[in-house]
Motif scaffolding. Structure first.
Motif, PDB file in Angstrom:
ATOM      1  N   GLY A  54       0.794  -1.222   0.000  1.00  0.00           N
ATOM      2  CA  GLY A  54       0.000   0.000   0.000  1.00  0.00           C
ATOM      3  C   GLY A  54       0.826   1.272   0.000  1.00  0.00           C
ATOM      4  O   GLY A  54       0.305   2.348   0.305  1.00  0.00           O
ATOM      5  N   THR A  55       2.114   1.193  -0.365  1.00  0.00           N
ATOM      6  CA  THR A  55       2.953   2.397  -0.419  1.00  0.00           C
ATOM      7  C   THR A  55       2.430   3.348  -1.485  1.00  0.00           C
ATOM      8  O   THR A  55       2.178   2.954  -2.632  1.00  0.00           O
ATOM      9  CB  THR A  55       4.416   2.021  -0.729  1.00  0.00           C
ATOM     10  N   GLN A  56       2.258   4.619  -1.116  1.00  0.00           N
ATOM     11  CA  GLN A  56       1.722   5.618  -2.038  1.00  0.00           C
ATOM     12  C   GLN A  56       2.844   6.307  -2.810  1.00  0.00           C
ATOM     13  O   GLN A  56       3.983   6.419  -2.323  1.00  0.00           O
ATOM     14  CB  GLN A  56       0.924   6.656  -1.262  1.00  0.00           C
ATOM     15  N   PRO A  57       2.539   6.774  -4.018  1.00  0.00           N
ATOM     16  CA  PRO A  57       3.544   7.518  -4.783  1.00  0.00           C
ATOM     17  C   PRO A  57       4.025   8.743  -3.993  1.00  0.00           C
ATOM     18  O   PRO A  57       3.232   9.436  -3.352  1.00  0.00           O
ATOM     19  CB  PRO A  57       2.801   7.947  -6.046  1.00  0.00           C
ATOM     20  N   GLY A  58       5.322   9.007  -4.029  1.00  0.00           N
ATOM     21  CA  GLY A  58       5.885  10.156  -3.318  1.00  0.00           C
ATOM     22  C   GLY A  58       6.331   9.851  -1.906  1.00  0.00           C
ATOM     23  O   GLY A  58       6.896  10.723  -1.231  1.00  0.00           O
ATOM     24  N   THR A  59       6.074   8.642  -1.411  1.00  0.00           N
ATOM     25  CA  THR A  59       6.507   8.270  -0.064  1.00  0.00           C
ATOM     26  C   THR A  59       8.041   8.279  -0.002  1.00  0.00           C
ATOM     27  O   THR A  59       8.713   7.838  -0.929  1.00  0.00           O
ATOM     28  CB  THR A  59       5.977   6.871   0.308  1.00  0.00           C
ATOM     29  N   VAL A  60       8.584   8.819   1.097  1.00  0.00           N
ATOM     30  CA  VAL A  60      10.034   8.930   1.266  1.00  0.00           C
ATOM     31  C   VAL A  60      10.480   8.014   2.399  1.00  0.00           C
ATOM     32  O   VAL A  60       9.923   8.061   3.504  1.00  0.00           O
ATOM     33  CB  VAL A  60      10.463  10.380   1.559  1.00  0.00           C
ATOM     34  N   PHE A  61      11.469   7.174   2.120  1.00  0.00           N
ATOM     35  CA  PHE A  61      12.069   6.308   3.123  1.00  0.00           C
ATOM     36  C   PHE A  61      13.493   6.771   3.417  1.00  0.00           C
ATOM     37  O   PHE A  61      14.154   7.340   2.555  1.00  0.00           O
ATOM     38  CB  PHE A  61      12.085   4.857   2.647  1.00  0.00           C
ATOM     39  N   ARG A  62      13.958   6.480   4.620  1.00  0.00           N
ATOM     40  CA  ARG A  62      15.307   6.871   5.031  1.00  0.00           C
ATOM     41  C   ARG A  62      16.179   5.625   5.227  1.00  0.00           C
ATOM     42  O   ARG A  62      15.796   4.692   5.921  1.00  0.00           O
ATOM     43  CB  ARG A  62      15.275   7.660   6.333  1.00  0.00           C
ATOM     44  N   LEU A  63      17.361   5.662   4.611  1.00  0.00           N
ATOM     45  CA  LEU A  63      18.384   4.643   4.849  1.00  0.00           C
ATOM     46  C   LEU A  63      19.484   5.305   5.683  1.00  0.00           C
ATOM     47  O   LEU A  63      20.240   6.142   5.181  1.00  0.00           O
ATOM     48  CB  LEU A  63      18.954   4.126   3.524  1.00  0.00           C
ATOM     49  N   ARG A  64      19.547   4.972   6.940  1.00  0.00           N
ATOM     50  CA  ARG A  64      20.473   5.642   7.848  1.00  0.00           C
ATOM     51  C   ARG A  64      21.929   5.321   7.512  1.00  0.00           C
ATOM     52  O   ARG A  64      22.281   4.203   7.131  1.00  0.00           O
ATOM     53  CB  ARG A  64      20.178   5.248   9.294  1.00  0.00           C
ATOM     54  N   ASP A  65      22.773   6.365   7.683  1.00  0.00           N
ATOM     55  CA  ASP A  65      24.228   6.248   7.523  1.00  0.00           C
ATOM     56  C   ASP A  65      24.656   5.812   6.128  1.00  0.00           C
ATOM     57  O   ASP A  65      25.723   5.208   5.962  1.00  0.00           O
ATOM     58  CB  ASP A  65      24.810   5.272   8.550  1.00  0.00           C
ATOM     59  N   GLN A  66      23.845   6.108   5.121  1.00  0.00           N
ATOM     60  CA  GLN A  66      24.202   5.782   3.740  1.00  0.00           C
ATOM     61  C   GLN A  66      24.511   7.039   2.930  1.00  0.00           C
ATOM     62  O   GLN A  66      24.601   6.998   1.707  1.00  0.00           O
ATOM     63  CB  GLN A  66      23.074   5.003   3.060  1.00  0.00           C
ATOM     64  N   GLY A  67      24.716   8.177   3.639  1.00  0.00           N
ATOM     65  CA  GLY A  67      24.985   9.429   2.942  1.00  0.00           C
ATOM     66  C   GLY A  67      26.463   9.786   2.934  1.00  0.00           C
ATOM     67  O   GLY A  67      27.328   8.923   2.802  1.00  0.00           O
ATOM     68  N   ILE A  68      26.755  11.090   3.088  1.00  0.00           N
ATOM     69  CA  ILE A  68      28.116  11.621   3.008  1.00  0.00           C
ATOM     70  C   ILE A  68      28.652  11.845   4.426  1.00  0.00           C
ATOM     71  O   ILE A  68      27.929  12.347   5.287  1.00  0.00           O
ATOM     72  CB  ILE A  68      28.128  12.956   2.236  1.00  0.00           C
ATOM     73  N   PRO A  69      29.923  11.513   4.681  1.00  0.00           N
ATOM     74  CA  PRO A  69      30.493  11.754   6.016  1.00  0.00           C
ATOM     75  C   PRO A  69      30.607  13.248   6.315  1.00  0.00           C
ATOM     76  O   PRO A  69      30.686  14.082   5.408  1.00  0.00           O
ATOM     77  CB  PRO A  69      31.881  11.107   5.940  1.00  0.00           C
TER      78      PRO A  69
END
Length: 396
Positions: free
Chosen positions: A310-325
């Motif tokens: 049931g995920t709707q279009p535009g839903t934002v999920f977060r993947l922790r610690d997968q960005g820039i240091p």
């Protein structure tokens, strides 16, 4: 003949005959500031007083002249008596330090730019270069080679500029200081200023037999590869300083630095904002409705993610610690994934029938579905009966 109407030099400076050099200088500076003609324009009395205290200090600050003055009075320092003297006005006294202390320096006096010695150690020239990096490289740090052209010490003369077996001569005019004093006549008398020595051009030494390899400069320009360590987290437009990789210093001074500007290429998937990265990921209608296990790309390795049903279009999920240091700090940003749902553009009869049954099960109305739109016949399908919008306008 000595002028007997002059005021005693010690009295003129307001000190006793046993005054030390420091006391003389302190008294002179105070009086010179109070009576300087620039502070009293048009005041003849202040001008005369300024000349008097300069003449007094010029004599008393010189040990030999002071001794003659103490023994013979004005006659001992009167030039008409062959004892040397102030010569009127400022004499040969260097006013540069006084003007610099009190008034920030006047053009041509003392420590101005034109009289600055070039004989002391000086740091070499700073060089600049650029590096283009990927987002993955700045996310985890790396090492890159930069090719530069810089000036380094000549191997033949080891940086001296002299031919083998020879040495440079200390300049006889400035005695190695690189600067000389020049007497100038002004309305206040003779004044002494400091300028670059014309004989050695401020170098303090003269090379009679220059090194053939470097032409006497002591340095040669060569290509060099410099390895630059890229810290994780650096951003587009920032720069890295690599110490000691610029041009060689002068007169034993340290080498200059290399400044490397950073350019980061745009990424095909990710968008960076500070320490966060953003990704748009497309799923099918069925995956969004029923849920699915996704394999999501990151800057390092793909990760598995359970997409809820049931995920709707535009839903934002977060993947922790997968960005820039954080640059030169601790911690790492997150990756944000925006879900896009792809709606099927063309359906087979079986797929359409299945969706119609799905709609009935959901209690939706049984409106007649719109005909398929063929891109090559878009106007005909949109307006019906083979008439396009433009053909109907022509009939009118």
């Amino acid at each position: 003949m000595a002028d007997t109407n002059k005021r005693d030099y010690y009295e003129a400076l307001g000190v006793n005959k046993n005054a030390t050099e420091a006391e003389l200088k302190k008294a002179y500076r105070k009086l010179a500031k109070e009576n300087h003609p620039d502070l009293h324009p048009g005041d003849k009395a202040a001008e005369a007083r300024f000349k008097e205290i300069n003449e007094a200090y010029e004599v008393l600050s010189d040990k030999e002249k002071r001794a003659k003055y103490d023994q013979f009075g004005f006659a001992g320092v009167d030039p008409n008596f062959g004892a040397g003297g102030p010569g009127g006005g400022f004499g040969g006294f260097d006013m540069g330090d006084i003007f610099e202390s009190f008034f920030g320096g006047f053009g041509g006096f003392g420590g101005g730019g034109g009289g600055q010695s070039r004989t002391g150690p000086a740091k070499g020239k700073t060089l600049r270069s650029n590096l283009t990096l990927t987002l993955e490289e700045v996310a985890f740090g790396c090492e890159k080679d930069v090719n530069i052209q810089h000036v380094e010490a000549c191997d033949a003369c080891r940086g001296t500029g002299c031919a083998e077996g020879t040495t440079a001569e200390v300049c006889p005019d400035c005695h190695g200081s690189g600067s000389v004093r020049v007497q100038q006549r002004t309305v206040f008398g003779n004044m002494s200023t400091t300028t670059v020595c014309p004989n050695c051009r401020g170098e303090g030494r003269i090379i009679h037999q220059p090194c053939k390899a470097c032409g006497g400069s002591g340095g040669v320009r060569r290509s060099k590869k410099v390895t630059v360590k890229i810290p994780a987290g650096i951003d587009n437009g920032q720069a890295i300083s690599v110490r000691g990789q610029g041009d060689m210093g002068r007169n034993g001074g340290p080498a200059g630095d290399l400044i490397v500007g950073i350019n980061v290429l745009p990424h095909v998937l990710f968008r960076r904002e500070g320490t966060a990265v953003y990704l748009e990921h497309t799923v099918s209608f069925l995956q969004a409705a029923l849920g699915a296990q996704l394999e999501l790309p990151t800057l390092k390795d793909p990760v598995r993610w359970n997409l809820p049903a049931g995920t709707q279009p535009g839903t934002v999920f977060r993947l922790r610690d997968q960005g820039i240091p954080v640059l030169n700090g601790r911690g790492r940003g997150d990756q944000f994934v925006t879900i896009r749902v792809e709606v099927p553009r063309k359906l087979t009869p079986e797929q359409r029938e299945a969706l119609e049954k799905f709609g009935q099960a959901m209690g939706e109305g049984q409106e007649k579905p719109a005909p398929d739109l063929d891109e090559s016949k878009g106007e005909e399908n949109a307006h019906g009966k083979g008439e396009s919008f433009f053909s109907r306008r022509k009939k009118k």
